[in-house]
Design an enzyme around this catalytic site. Structure first.
Site, PDB file in Angstrom:
ATOM      1  N   CYS A  41      -6.380   9.372  -0.239  1.00 41.04           N
ATOM      2  CA  CYS A  41      -5.792  10.694  -0.441  1.00 41.04           C
ATOM      3  C   CYS A  41      -6.706  11.727   0.227  1.00 41.04           C
ATOM      4  CB  CYS A  41      -5.688  10.958  -1.950  1.00 41.04           C
ATOM      5  SG  CYS A  41      -4.994  12.566  -2.396  1.00 41.04           S
ATOM      6  N   GLN A  71       9.880  -3.517   1.633  1.00 38.93           N
ATOM      7  CA  GLN A  71      10.483  -2.826   0.491  1.00 38.93           C
ATOM      8  C   GLN A  71      11.996  -2.712   0.647  1.00 38.93           C
ATOM      9  OE1 GLN A  71       8.367  -1.307   2.625  1.00 38.93           O
ATOM     10  NE2 GLN A  71       9.238   0.630   3.324  1.00 38.93           N
ATOM     11  N   ASP A 131       8.015  -6.806   8.157  1.00 33.97           N
ATOM     12  CA  ASP A 131       7.525  -5.436   8.004  1.00 33.97           C
ATOM     13  C   ASP A 131       8.546  -4.645   7.192  1.00 33.97           C
ATOM     14  OD1 ASP A 131       5.601  -3.475   8.382  1.00 33.97           O
ATOM     15  OD2 ASP A 131       6.461  -2.766  10.266  1.00 33.97           O
ATOM     16  N   GLU A 132       8.096  -3.565   6.572  1.00 32.46           N
ATOM     17  CA  GLU A 132       8.964  -2.704   5.755  1.00 32.46           C
ATOM     18  C   GLU A 132       9.721  -3.536   4.715  1.00 32.46           C
ATOM     19  OE1 GLU A 132       8.556   0.397   5.952  1.00 32.46           O
ATOM     20  OE2 GLU A 132       7.881   0.833   7.983  1.00 32.46           O
ATOM     21  N   CYS A 189      -8.215  13.953  -1.135  1.00 34.52           N
ATOM     22  CA  CYS A 189      -9.349  14.240  -2.020  1.00 34.52           C
ATOM     23  C   CYS A 189     -10.424  13.153  -1.959  1.00 34.52           C
ATOM     24  CB  CYS A 189      -8.866  14.408  -3.461  1.00 34.52           C
ATOM     25  SG  CYS A 189      -8.281  12.874  -4.214  1.00 34.52           S
ATOM     26  N   LYS A 220      -0.322  -1.146   7.487  1.00 38.95           N
ATOM     27  CA  LYS A 220       0.394  -2.397   7.206  1.00 38.95           C
ATOM     28  C   LYS A 220       0.960  -3.023   8.479  1.00 38.95           C
ATOM     29  CE  LYS A 220       2.984  -0.291   4.259  1.00 38.95           C
ATOM     30  NZ  LYS A 220       2.275   0.991   4.330  1.00 38.95           N
ATOM     31  N   SER A 265       0.856  -1.190   0.000  1.00 38.66           N
ATOM     32  CA  SER A 265       0.000   0.000   0.000  1.00 38.66           C
ATOM     33  C   SER A 265       0.887   1.233   0.000  1.00 38.66           C
ATOM     34  CB  SER A 265      -0.893   0.017   1.235  1.00 38.66           C
ATOM     35  OG  SER A 265      -0.127   0.298   2.377  1.00 38.66           O
ATOM     36  N   ALA A 266       0.243   2.386  -0.044  1.00 39.11           N
ATOM     37  CA  ALA A 266       0.942   3.641   0.217  1.00 39.11           C
ATOM     38  C   ALA A 266       1.194   3.703   1.727  1.00 39.11           C
ATOM     39  CB  ALA A 266       0.092   4.818  -0.247  1.00 39.11           C
TER      40      ALA A 266
END
EC number: 2.7.1.21
Length: 196
Positions: free
Chosen positions: A146, A91, A88-89, A148, A15, A9-10
């Site tokens: 977001c 990335q 976790d993390e 928005c 997470k 996800s962003a």
């Protein structure tokens, strides 16, 4: 048969909260887990996951040099009640560490649940995420929004005044004070908040 899962996800989608809940679910049933965290994420100390909602849990620190398959194999030999590996993390994993996680599922028959973001503040993919997206058996998106109201898919780095930062090192630790999750449009426009 065990599977390699990648929950992505962003930023600020929950997470780490989801990871801790998954680990708790195993523990509640009398099964042990291994929870890993790359050392690069030391906001809360090398060996602890801390969530924005106040949950925390102990982890095993990973460096880029950690032989992940050997580490997990050794821990499993010490404790055959280990039933799941969580990261976790994710990335921040290396290609070889993602390969090791795939090997854990294939050879040790342990499910692996990896959690991370896909892209950095410039929209570029992280090494670990590239290979998790390519090799995971299951891809699960954890959604956030977001400002928005659209789905947030990007991570916008901001300065102390809330202005977008477009250049710099790929990794700069920080939470809500340094990054905000946005939709692609507001990422492109560099708008971390609603304009009037």
């Amino acid at each position: 048969m065990a599977k390699l899962h990648f929950y992505y996800s962003a930023m600020n989608a929950g997470k780490s909260t989801t990871l801790l809940q998954s680990s708790y679910n195993y523990n509640e049933r009398g099964m042990d887990t291994l929870v890993f965290l790359p050392v690069v994420d030391d906001r809360e100390g090398e060996r602890k996951i801390a969530t924005r909602i106040g949950l925390s849990g102990k982890t095993i620190a990973l460096t880029k040099d950690t032989n992940l398959f050997k580490c997990i194999s050794d821990k499993l030999a010490e404790n055959p009640n280990i039933r799941c590996v969580l990261v976790d993390e994710a990335q921040f994993l290396t290609k070889s560490q993602v390969e090791a996680l795939a090997l854990v599922t294939d050879e040790l028959n342990l499910p692996v649940l990896a959690y991370g973001i896909r892209t950095d503040f410039q929209g570029e993919p992280f090494e670990g995420s590239v290979y998790l997206l390519a090799w995971a058996d299951l891809l699960i998106e954890i959604k956030t929004i977001c400002h928005c109201g659209r789905k947030a898919t990007m991570n916008l780095r901001i300065d102390d005044e809330g202005n977008p930062i477009r250049e710099g090192e790929q990794i700069r630790l920080g939470g809500n004070d340094r990054y905000t999750a946005t939709c692609r449009k507001h990422f492109r426009l560099g708008q971390p908040t609603q304009t009037k």
